[in-house]
Write a protein that holds these residues in place. Sequence first.
Motif, PDB file in Angstrom:
ATOM      1  N   PHE A 137       0.806  -1.223   0.000  1.00 57.22           N
ATOM      2  CA  PHE A 137       0.000   0.000   0.000  1.00 57.22           C
ATOM      3  C   PHE A 137       0.840   1.274   0.000  1.00 57.22           C
ATOM      4  O   PHE A 137       0.327   2.345   0.320  1.00 57.22           O
ATOM      5  CB  PHE A 137      -0.966  -0.005   1.188  1.00 57.22           C
ATOM      6  N   LYS A 160       1.850   2.686  -2.627  1.00 57.31           N
ATOM      7  CA  LYS A 160       1.371   3.486  -3.758  1.00 57.31           C
ATOM      8  C   LYS A 160      -0.068   3.130  -4.081  1.00 57.31           C
ATOM      9  O   LYS A 160      -0.524   2.006  -3.837  1.00 57.31           O
ATOM     10  CB  LYS A 160       2.240   3.237  -4.994  1.00 57.31           C
ATOM     11  N   ASN A 161      -0.775   4.077  -4.653  1.00 55.24           N
ATOM     12  CA  ASN A 161      -2.115   3.824  -5.170  1.00 55.24           C
ATOM     13  C   ASN A 161      -1.992   2.890  -6.371  1.00 55.24           C
ATOM     14  O   ASN A 161      -1.208   3.167  -7.285  1.00 55.24           O
ATOM     15  CB  ASN A 161      -2.770   5.140  -5.584  1.00 55.24           C
ATOM     16  N   THR A 214       0.630   6.901  -7.568  1.00 56.48           N
ATOM     17  CA  THR A 214       1.139   7.967  -6.701  1.00 56.48           C
ATOM     18  C   THR A 214       1.318   7.406  -5.291  1.00 56.48           C
ATOM     19  O   THR A 214       0.641   6.450  -4.896  1.00 56.48           O
ATOM     20  CB  THR A 214       0.169   9.156  -6.649  1.00 56.48           C
ATOM     21  N   ARG A 215       2.234   8.018  -4.543  1.00 58.04           N
ATOM     22  CA  ARG A 215       2.527   7.537  -3.196  1.00 58.04           C
ATOM     23  C   ARG A 215       1.369   7.825  -2.242  1.00 58.04           C
ATOM     24  O   ARG A 215       0.812   8.916  -2.254  1.00 58.04           O
ATOM     25  CB  ARG A 215       3.797   8.185  -2.654  1.00 58.04           C
ATOM     26  N   ASN A 216       1.031   6.849  -1.424  1.00 55.86           N
ATOM     27  CA  ASN A 216       0.024   7.044  -0.386  1.00 55.86           C
ATOM     28  C   ASN A 216       0.650   7.812   0.775  1.00 55.86           C
ATOM     29  O   ASN A 216       1.752   7.468   1.230  1.00 55.86           O
ATOM     30  CB  ASN A 216      -0.500   5.700   0.133  1.00 55.86           C
ATOM     31  N   THR A 217      -0.034   8.833   1.243  1.00 56.95           N
ATOM     32  CA  THR A 217       0.476   9.592   2.381  1.00 56.95           C
ATOM     33  C   THR A 217       0.357   8.803   3.678  1.00 56.95           C
ATOM     34  O   THR A 217       1.116   9.027   4.619  1.00 56.95           O
ATOM     35  CB  THR A 217      -0.278  10.921   2.534  1.00 56.95           C
ATOM     36  N   ASN A 218      -0.580   7.855   3.724  1.00 57.07           N
ATOM     37  CA  ASN A 218      -0.764   7.025   4.913  1.00 57.07           C
ATOM     38  C   ASN A 218      -1.028   5.581   4.476  1.00 57.07           C
ATOM     39  O   ASN A 218      -2.183   5.144   4.411  1.00 57.07           O
ATOM     40  CB  ASN A 218      -1.927   7.558   5.755  1.00 57.07           C
ATOM     41  N   PRO A 219       0.044   4.824   4.162  1.00 53.93           N
ATOM     42  CA  PRO A 219      -0.138   3.438   3.693  1.00 53.93           C
ATOM     43  C   PRO A 219      -0.902   2.555   4.668  1.00 53.93           C
ATOM     44  O   PRO A 219      -1.699   1.721   4.254  1.00 53.93           O
ATOM     45  CB  PRO A 219       1.303   2.946   3.509  1.00 53.93           C
ATOM     46  N   ALA A 266      -4.611   3.176   4.363  1.00 50.77           N
ATOM     47  CA  ALA A 266      -5.102   2.581   3.121  1.00 50.77           C
ATOM     48  C   ALA A 266      -5.203   1.071   3.248  1.00 50.77           C
ATOM     49  O   ALA A 266      -6.157   0.444   2.769  1.00 50.77           O
ATOM     50  CB  ALA A 266      -4.172   2.957   1.962  1.00 50.77           C
TER      51      ALA A 266
END
Length: 227
Positions: free
Chosen positions: A33, A35-36, A41-46, A49
């Motif tokens: 998780f 990246k989306n 794009t990088r997840n700010t809070n993997p 997610a």
Amino acid sequence: MTSFVLTERDMELLSFLEKHRSFPLPLLAERFFAKNPFTRTRNTNPLKACERRMTALRAHGYIELDRVRIAGKPHVMARVATKADNPLGVDASRRSIGTRSRVHHIRTIDAVHELERSVKARGGRVVSFTLEPQLRAREQRGRKTRRGDDFEPFPDAVCTVSLPDAGGEQRFDIAVEYVTSKYTSADIREKHESFRRLYKHAFWFADRDRTASRVRHITGGTCSILS
């Protein structure tokens, strides 16, 4: 009501869980998780997610979540559930872990993660890892075992590591072993001698200072403590 569709990432995650039996949510978040899956794009809070998707997979019967406490700290572990059998094509839901083995399993996963960090700092990567139950099954597959049969001691995990060198890369296997105070010195010595014969390196981890000191004395190498 809309139907629930398993994504490519879902299938990769379920296959990963089927192979490794159960895995901590924070480490799943790092692996799957970061990246989306659609925008890349990088997840700010993997972790958030990951928890959101796990909630959906659990609601539709594909995973189960277990909470295991170690030294008072809760660890949330994901594992495949019955509904995952069909898309995976295996009876994955039977790969449960006994209550007494759960802590050791989690600590082994932690040890593999620490090795991954060490290898990454050297510009390499852990290509794959295999836990003891799969190592044992692989060794005994197709063989009729009899009482008294002798096998080399199995490490808790074997990691295939890739490191850069002048020729491009070198790959080799590393044994990973997590030792508790219940291990006798004879147990440690037997495993040490076996690992020296079979693997390029062995990484040792322990539950406390006294255990780590014993491992260092017997093996002549390093031993890290997992807090």
